[in-house]
Every structure is written in C-alpha cells, then in structure tokens.
Design an enzyme around this catalytic site. Structure first.
Site, PDB file in Angstrom:
ATOM      1  N   GLU A  81       0.653  -1.296  -0.090  1.00  0.00           N
ATOM      2  CA  GLU A  81       0.335  -0.008   0.105  1.00  0.00           C
ATOM      3  C   GLU A  81       0.823   1.262   0.177  1.00  0.00           C
ATOM      4  OE1 GLU A  81      -3.389   2.943   3.231  1.00  0.00           O
ATOM      5  OE2 GLU A  81      -1.595   0.213   3.719  1.00  0.00           O
ATOM      6  N   GLU A  97     -11.421   2.660   7.371  1.00  0.00           N
ATOM      7  CA  GLU A  97     -10.108   2.850   8.041  1.00  0.00           C
ATOM      8  C   GLU A  97      -9.952   4.745   8.389  1.00  0.00           C
ATOM      9  OE1 GLU A  97      -5.407   1.403   7.952  1.00  0.00           O
ATOM     10  OE2 GLU A  97      -6.431   2.902   7.216  1.00  0.00           O
TER      11      GLU A  97
END
Length: 251
Positions: free
Chosen positions: A137, A234
């Site tokens: 990521e 998130e």
C-alpha cells in the site's frame, strides 16, 4: 454496493478488542480487519470474529515494534532476516484468524538498494506463502515521512517485476487522494491491480463523507468495475463510532 468491513483498530475503541467484533456486526458490517492483532491471543480473536459472523479481512505485517524500532522494514537493506522471521509470525497469526489479506509494510528507506530489497523480500514472501493474499500500500509522505512506498507508479513497477499471482495492491482512498489529488482517477487506472480497498475522508481521516473525494461515486465505480473484494472503513471517528455510521446505513 461493496462489502464493508470495520477496521477495529480505529472503530469501536471504547470497548476491548474482542468485543468490537460483535459491535461491528450489530452496526451492519460483514467483515473486520485489525492492523496489528498481536497483543491479544489469536484464538480469542478468532472466536470473537466467528461468533459475530464476520470475515477477518486483513492484518499488517510485521508485528509492531513499540520500543522505537521500525514498524515496517520490507524495503530496508540489512534487515532481510528480521523481515523473514517476523513475516513467519504474521503468517501464523493470519492462519489462526483465517485472514483474507496480509499487508506487508515497506518501512522508511529510499534509493535503488531499498527498491531491490523490497522486491527481493516480497518475492520471497509470495513464494513462501503461495496460498496467502499479500498486499502492498502506498502511503502519503505528509503523514508518513520517509516511507519507501509513497507513490503508485513504484507500487505498479514492483508488482509487475515480481508478477506473483498472490501479490496485489491495497488502495486507500485517503492516501490516494493525498498522493495524486484525484483519487477517483487513480482508482480507474489502478483497478486491475487492487486486491483490497480502505476508505477515510481526505484531509482528516474521519468518516468517508464530504471532503474532496466523492465516496458515493467511488462506490459506484467499484461496482461498475466489478470489484468483489472488501472495502474497509479505516478512519478515526469524528465523535464516536455509532454517531458517524450514517454513510454505512445510507449504503
């Protein structure tokens, strides 16, 4: 609409971690992720997740080093043995939790040596765990100064070089918007590489409502592309978790 998972590291934090699974299910989530589920016994978390009827979606590797050391080091030359040892631990925990994805963190590094270290470590991990789904990521440098993987072009170069079927991209709307300035366009370009999606409002990482990234349009784009993976919430609730779940209920 996508399948939504709750990031239990950030949501429902007013209660102990095992209790958050039931709270997430009651709120309407069907999956859960925990960034670093290493301080609670994996069997206890697995039981809580199963009892709530949730899928365990993702955890991070490596386990965190709270004593001041690096919290990710897949791209740090000289720490290859440390990477392998801690990846093995993450793999054991992921198996116990039946986690869908393991996010491998690059750590702070730069230069050609870091790139080659990152590629070598990821290649080893993909071969070591062929049945695990591994992700990388990109994270923006404003929030993560010095982080090696801070742009999508590098991520795609790494994925293309390795070419492992069990290694893919983790796309976070918060980071994508901060990195590119147009997260929706980034999604359209990167969608074929994406294994897992996370969401949070650009700028303050609160609920995915408002701001300069259109999350409802993003959810439609996911559907239009045929994305079947998870979308994990998130973010840090602006007040408390329950008060900010209108976006989920609207979906």
């Amino acid at each position: 609409m996508p399948r939504f998972a709750a990031n239990l590291t950030m949501l429902f934090t007013e209660m102990p971690l095992p209790a958050r699974f039931a709270a997430a299910a009651e709120a309407g989530f069907t999956g859960a992720e925990v960034l670093f589920p290493y301080d609670t016994a994996a069997p206890e978390l697995a039981r809580a997740c199963k009892a709530a009827g949730l899928d365990f979606v993702l955890l991070n590797a490596p386990p965190p080093n709270w004593a001041g050391g690096p919290r990710g080091f897949a791209a740090i030359p000289g720490l290859e043995e440390r990477f392998r040892r801690d990846f093995e631990r993450s793999l054991r925990v992921a198996r116990a939790l039946q986690a869908r994805h393991i996010h491998i963190m690059a750590g702070k590094a730069d230069g050609d040596d870091a790139m080659e270290t990152f590629v070598a470590n990821l290649s080893w991990a993909a071969e070591r765990a062929p049945h695990a789904s591994l992700t990388i990521e990109p994270m923006n440098l404003q929030d993560n100064p010095g982080y090696f993987l801070h742009d999508f072009d590098t991520a795609i170069e790494v994925l293309d070089r390795i070419g492992a079927p069990n290694l893919g991209l983790q796309f976070d709307s918060y980071h994508a918007q901060r990195i590119t300035g147009d997260g929706l366009a980034a999604w359209r370009r990167l969608a074929p590489y994406v294994r897992h999606v996370q969401i949070g409002r650009s700028g303050d990482r609160h609920e995915p409502v408002g701001g300069d990234f259109d999350h409802p349009a993003f959810f439609e784009a996911l559907d239009d592309h045929g994305y079947k993976g998870w979308v994990s919430a998130e973010y840090v609730p602006e007040r408390n978790t329950e008060a900010g779940l209108g976006w989920l209920n609207a979906g």
